[in-house]
Design a protein around this motif. Structure first.
Motif, PDB file in Angstrom:
ATOM      1  N   ARG A 183      -7.694  11.263  14.610  1.00  0.00           N
ATOM      2  CA  ARG A 183      -8.094  11.898  13.358  1.00  0.00           C
ATOM      3  C   ARG A 183      -7.312  13.193  13.144  1.00  0.00           C
ATOM      4  NH1 ARG A 183     -14.094  12.357  13.350  1.00  0.00           N
ATOM      5  NH2 ARG A 183     -13.781  14.299  14.450  1.00  0.00           N
TER       6      ARG A 183
ATOM      7  N   ARG B  88      -1.285  14.282   6.940  1.00  0.00           N
ATOM      8  CA  ARG B  88      -1.694  14.290   5.526  1.00  0.00           C
ATOM      9  C   ARG B  88      -1.473  15.669   4.913  1.00  0.00           C
ATOM     10  NH1 ARG B  88      -6.737  11.422   7.255  1.00  0.00           N
ATOM     11  NH2 ARG B  88      -6.237   9.200   6.984  1.00  0.00           N
TER      12      ARG B  88
ATOM     13  N   LYS C 106       1.299  -4.942   5.946  1.00  0.00           N
ATOM     14  CA  LYS C 106       1.162  -4.134   4.740  1.00  0.00           C
ATOM     15  C   LYS C 106       2.448  -3.397   4.377  1.00  0.00           C
ATOM     16  CE  LYS C 106      -2.747  -2.034   3.751  1.00  0.00           C
ATOM     17  NZ  LYS C 106      -3.961  -1.178   3.826  1.00  0.00           N
TER      18      LYS C 106
ATOM     19  N   TYR D 201       2.161  13.429   3.826  1.00  0.00           N
ATOM     20  CA  TYR D 201       2.308  11.994   4.073  1.00  0.00           C
ATOM     21  C   TYR D 201       1.019  11.247   3.733  1.00  0.00           C
ATOM     22  CZ  TYR D 201       6.515  13.437   6.505  1.00  0.00           C
ATOM     23  OH  TYR D 201       7.734  13.982   6.784  1.00  0.00           O
ATOM     24  N   ASN D 202       1.187   9.999   3.334  1.00  0.00           N
ATOM     25  CA  ASN D 202       0.041   9.110   3.138  1.00  0.00           C
ATOM     26  C   ASN D 202      -0.222   8.397   4.459  1.00  0.00           C
ATOM     27  OD1 ASN D 202       0.006   9.836   0.441  1.00  0.00           O
ATOM     28  ND2 ASN D 202       1.297   8.103  -0.168  1.00  0.00           N
ATOM     29  N   VAL D 203      -1.415   8.562   4.978  1.00  0.00           N
ATOM     30  CA  VAL D 203      -1.691   8.135   6.350  1.00  0.00           C
ATOM     31  C   VAL D 203      -2.971   7.321   6.444  1.00  0.00           C
ATOM     32  CG1 VAL D 203      -2.037   8.920   8.717  1.00  0.00           C
ATOM     33  CG2 VAL D 203      -0.622  10.273   7.156  1.00  0.00           C
ATOM     34  N   GLU D 204      -2.878   6.160   7.035  1.00  0.00           N
ATOM     35  CA  GLU D 204      -4.078   5.413   7.407  1.00  0.00           C
ATOM     36  C   GLU D 204      -4.335   5.596   8.888  1.00  0.00           C
ATOM     37  OE1 GLU D 204      -4.835   1.295   6.029  1.00  0.00           O
ATOM     38  OE2 GLU D 204      -2.934   1.509   4.973  1.00  0.00           O
ATOM     39  N   THR D 205      -5.601   5.729   9.258  1.00  0.00           N
ATOM     40  CA  THR D 205      -5.939   5.638  10.678  1.00  0.00           C
ATOM     41  C   THR D 205      -6.546   4.264  10.895  1.00  0.00           C
ATOM     42  OG1 THR D 205      -8.005   6.739  10.127  1.00  0.00           O
ATOM     43  CG2 THR D 205      -6.305   8.066  11.172  1.00  0.00           C
TER      44      THR D 205
ATOM     45  N   CYS E 281       0.858  -1.189   0.000  1.00  0.00           N
ATOM     46  CA  CYS E 281       0.000   0.000   0.000  1.00  0.00           C
ATOM     47  C   CYS E 281       0.889   1.232   0.000  1.00  0.00           C
ATOM     48  CB  CYS E 281      -0.925   0.002   1.214  1.00  0.00           C
ATOM     49  SG  CYS E 281      -0.047   0.249   2.763  1.00  0.00           S
ATOM     50  N   PRO E 282       0.346   2.393  -0.350  1.00  0.00           N
ATOM     51  CA  PRO E 282       1.190   3.585  -0.437  1.00  0.00           C
ATOM     52  C   PRO E 282       1.377   4.302   0.904  1.00  0.00           C
ATOM     53  CG  PRO E 282      -1.017   4.106  -1.177  1.00  0.00           C
ATOM     54  CD  PRO E 282      -1.023   2.638  -0.827  1.00  0.00           C
ATOM     55  N   SER E 283       0.846   3.751   1.991  1.00  0.00           N
ATOM     56  CA  SER E 283       0.858   4.465   3.275  1.00  0.00           C
ATOM     57  C   SER E 283       2.266   4.641   3.830  1.00  0.00           C
ATOM     58  CB  SER E 283       0.012   3.717   4.309  1.00  0.00           C
ATOM     59  OG  SER E 283      -1.275   3.477   3.805  1.00  0.00           O
TER      60      SER E 283
ATOM     61  N   GLU F  98      -4.480   7.904  -2.173  1.00  0.00           N
ATOM     62  CA  GLU F  98      -3.246   7.394  -1.557  1.00  0.00           C
ATOM     63  C   GLU F  98      -2.970   8.078  -0.210  1.00  0.00           C
ATOM     64  OE1 GLU F  98      -0.147   7.629  -4.524  1.00  0.00           O
ATOM     65  OE2 GLU F  98      -0.966   5.890  -5.602  1.00  0.00           O
ATOM     66  N   ARG F  99      -3.382   9.328  -0.097  1.00  0.00           N
ATOM     67  CA  ARG F  99      -3.197  10.059   1.164  1.00  0.00           C
ATOM     68  C   ARG F  99      -3.908   9.328   2.302  1.00  0.00           C
ATOM     69  NH1 ARG F  99      -3.906  15.020  -1.197  1.00  0.00           N
ATOM     70  NH2 ARG F  99      -6.101  15.138  -0.639  1.00  0.00           N
TER      71      ARG F  99
ATOM     72  N   HIS G 161      -9.001   1.582  12.068  1.00  0.00           N
ATOM     73  CA  HIS G 161     -10.435   1.829  12.021  1.00  0.00           C
ATOM     74  C   HIS G 161     -11.168   1.533  13.315  1.00  0.00           C
ATOM     75  CE1 HIS G 161      -9.034  -1.991  10.434  1.00  0.00           C
ATOM     76  NE2 HIS G 161     -10.040  -2.505  11.099  1.00  0.00           N
ATOM     77  N   GLU G 162     -10.526   0.835  14.252  1.00  0.00           N
ATOM     78  CA  GLU G 162     -11.230   0.598  15.523  1.00  0.00           C
ATOM     79  C   GLU G 162     -10.224   0.330  16.635  1.00  0.00           C
ATOM     80  OE1 GLU G 162     -13.876  -2.619  14.794  1.00  0.00           O
ATOM     81  OE2 GLU G 162     -12.303  -4.017  14.238  1.00  0.00           O
TER      82      GLU G 162
ATOM     83  N   ARG H  63     -10.575   8.964  19.461  1.00  0.00           N
ATOM     84  CA  ARG H  63     -10.801   9.034  18.023  1.00  0.00           C
ATOM     85  C   ARG H  63     -10.479  10.430  17.465  1.00  0.00           C
ATOM     86  NH1 ARG H  63     -13.142   5.495  14.429  1.00  0.00           N
ATOM     87  NH2 ARG H  63     -13.999   3.943  15.825  1.00  0.00           N
TER      88      ARG H  63
ATOM     89  N   TYR I 276      -0.994  -5.182  11.675  1.00  0.00           N
ATOM     90  CA  TYR I 276      -1.602  -4.747  10.413  1.00  0.00           C
ATOM     91  C   TYR I 276      -0.598  -3.895   9.626  1.00  0.00           C
ATOM     92  CZ  TYR I 276      -4.755  -1.985   7.388  1.00  0.00           C
ATOM     93  OH  TYR I 276      -5.346  -1.350   6.322  1.00  0.00           O
TER      94      TYR I 276
END
Lengths: 439, 439
Positions: free
Chosen positions: A370, A377, A402, A381-385, A352-354, B38-39, A387-388, A366, A398
């Motif tokens: 966020r 972001r 990835k 930066y490419n950022v995932e949060t 993934c690009p994160s 991607e962000r 989800h729970e 939360r 996780y």
């Protein structure tokens, strides 16, 4: 989830697709190619995947390979869509495009076109039914400066080097040299010889000798001279001297040698071995009139060409009464990419690009998670949060699965600092989402 | 140039293509969309344009619109390729992809997919036979956190805002609210009501009233309550109160209202009017089970939706015996782009990506021109070198016609400085290709 019979989700032969980590590399390749084309000022053109059949077949060639379209529910014999086909290259659509929009284009027109093409062929190694071509062409009304014959392989050189494609060479020849040489030998059908000579790497010297004698009636002396020419190689304008030393002369040969020397001179700053004059290549198509290109892997000489092209007298003569000569080269992206993938020569990393995974310590945090993600972001930066508010170990795993290089911990309680963990080194440091820089 | 009959280079209806200056804007759009996906850490997937027909028709829907492939030279009745068709959306190929590569993917799997799709429909405004869709979906085994129902419209919001798309709203509803409300009214066929209510913007209040009575046998009280629900709009969780005030109750309704409120709360930081709870939208497809999305232009309410999607119970049930719920949204890139183009709302500028044209003062200065271009390219600029030592006025006019903002003059004699002309201001200054910065 139903209990019905399942449809088997099988790949369709000849239609490649990649897992996400491979696709990420392909995207980087596409970016690099596009960047190089644009660095030289080429503009993007995309045409529909579909052309009218009479456009696709205007030249009558390669008709066997065309996929036509038919609506599933169409009545046989009464389907206007049957007059449509998928394009099998990017040259025919480009010719139609230029003719159609002639008055809206600025010439010389320099375009790049990166699109999929389709051919109804039997798939084999290096041959697909759907694949991506990367074409650049320069066309102009009446005359295209020779300068571009050198610029195009320079761009391809920059791309293949930038991508780290293993050992390759771009082989260059000039059809005028071949035709002029054969004419200078007194051969009546120079084009016929060109077609036979083009088979050298397939049928070998003995095969070519036999064909030249049997089908074209060449004398042993003529055959020897043709083969001497075909064996000449060289990285600089010295090849012109090697050719002249064979003692054949004609005006067309002189013209071709001047052109070939100009192109090799213009490219003389490139590393030895990357651009090679190779008098054996002819690019079978009668289409080409001067410079021709053919790129090959050094280590896999029997694998198809990785790029090809040349100079042509007229692009769009089937569609418009304007004389539009041009020069173009096409990079066989899928062919190169699939080969390196199969040979284990592509390095994949993340799927993934994160850059960063922001973990969620608890539902109560939360807003902090966020906000941290939003700051990062906004700073590129490419950022995932996550989800729970799962177990921390699961969230970190996780990221690890990835291939996400950094895990960000928002404060678990008010007043505590953010922390960031470098997944490669294991180091975990306090950090501020508004100032942190990826090390 | 031949004297043969010309083939007319005509556009094919329903297959749009753009001039270079428009394509440059489309490329900027595609970049912006990809960057946003991607962000948020979504990974790119591309599937072949072609799927086996039994895959495309696994759900049996939209079969009328599928284009099948046939080799031009194939014998009728004996063509394996006739079992292939072009994909008509990106969901079916994604479902097949996930089922096929299930063991190689990390879940929750967050993918974006930007590709052309094909439908054998009659073209009309906003409806094409080939167009580009931009899809994002999150799927997971057994359960997808509600968090993603809010993240997806947030990403689309960021994209539409960044692109400067004029006045739009993303309308949100929840199928559980609708089903729960109808069930709470004692209606036997809540799904039937949903299908009828979905026609509100096409047949109006009176038309819906009539249909609810005639085809579903609803009482006047039930009809009034359904229409009251359908008229509720709101930008925040206050809509839940409006709905509760209608006095209908059911467990499913409560569940739906909790979900809808969560999503609206999560998005409450976005500008008013951009995210709107709209209880009239139902997204006809039975496919959706919770949150549904439908984006519309504010100024062109009758134009088709510009994005749509929702939450579904199972992605790939036709292909694999795993329960894979998900939530997804699709941006109709071509539909939005073509509308803005037709309305004159797209600003185009240059017809090429070049920042700089390096002029060629004379053939003797070719090396200097090439070196200047190389320095500028290495420093990140897109640079064309003029291809021959034409009159200076002609070279500058070329830059002007293509919208190239700077013209670079290498030294016309040894010892003189380089100069650069700003085409917008007319200002011409000395400059060094190794240090110059675009003002």
């Amino acid at each position: 989830m139903s209990n019905e019979q399942l449809v088997r989700p099988a790949p369709v032969s000849g239609f490649p697709e990649w897992l996400p980590e491979v696709r990420l590399v392909e995207l980087r390749w596409l970016d690099e190619i596009r960047r190089a084309f644009e660095r030289y000022g080429f503009c993007s053109v995309e045409t529909p995947s579909v052309e009218a059949l009479d456009v696709l077949l205007a030249k009558g060639e390669t008709s066997q390979e065309v996929y036509t379209l038919r609506r599933l529910q169409a009545d046989d014999g009464d389907d206007g869509d049957a007059r449509l086909g998928l394009h099998f290259d990017l040259t025919v659509p480009f010719a139609r495009y230029v003719a159609q929009h002639f008055n809206d284009l600025v010439f010389p027109f320099k375009r790049y076109q990166v699109q999929r093409v389709w051919r109804g062929e039997r798939p084999q190694e290096g041959r697909y039914r759907e694949f991506t071509q990367c074409d650049i062409d320069v066309i102009n009304v009446d005359r295209v400066p020779l300068y571009f014959d050198a610029e195009l392989p320079r761009i391809v050189h920059e791309i293949l080097t930038g991508l780290g494609v293993p050992a390759w060479s771009i082989n260059i020849n000039n059809r005028k040299v071949l035709q002029g040489f054969y004419a200078g030998l007194g051969i009546d059908d120079p084009l016929g010889v060109t077609r036979v000579a083009d088979k050298l790497d397939k049928i070998g010297t003995a095969g070519v000798e036999k064909l030249l004698a049997s089908t074209l009636g060449l004398t042993p002396e003529q055959i020897t001279a043709c083969l001497d020419l075909a064996h000449i190689r060289g990285g600089d304008a010295g090849v012109a001297d090697d050719i002249r030393r064979l003692g054949v002369t004609s005006d067309l040969l002189d013209e071709g040698l001047d052109e070939l020397s100009f192109v090799l001179d213009e490219l003389s700053d490139l590393p030895a071995g990357s651009i090679v004059a190779d008098l054996s290549i002819a690019r079978g198509l009668d289409y080409y009139t001067g410079t021709v290109y053919e790129g090959k892997f050094v280590d896999w000489p029997d694998y198809g060409s990785i790029c090809s092209g040349g100079r042509y007298a007229d692009l769009a003569g089937s569609f418009i009464r304007r004389h539009l000569p041009g020069v173009g080269i096409s990079i066989g992206l899928t062919r190169i990419f699939a080969k390196l993938l199969a040979e284990g020569r592509l390095e994949t990393a993340a799927s993934c690009p994160s850059d960063i995974l922001v973990v969620l310590p608890s539902d109560a945090r939360r807003a902090e998670a966020r906000a941290a993600a939003a700051h990062l972001r906004a700073r590129g930066y490419n950022v995932e949060t996550y989800h729970e508010a799962d177990k921390l170990g699961k969230q970190i795993r996780y990221a690890s699965r990835k291939g996400i290089p950094f895990v960000w911990f928002p404060p678990f309680e008010d007043g505590k600092p953010h922390e960031v963990k470098n997944m490669a080194s294991g180091e975990q440091l306090t950090a501020d989402p508004q100032t942190w820089h990826r090390p």
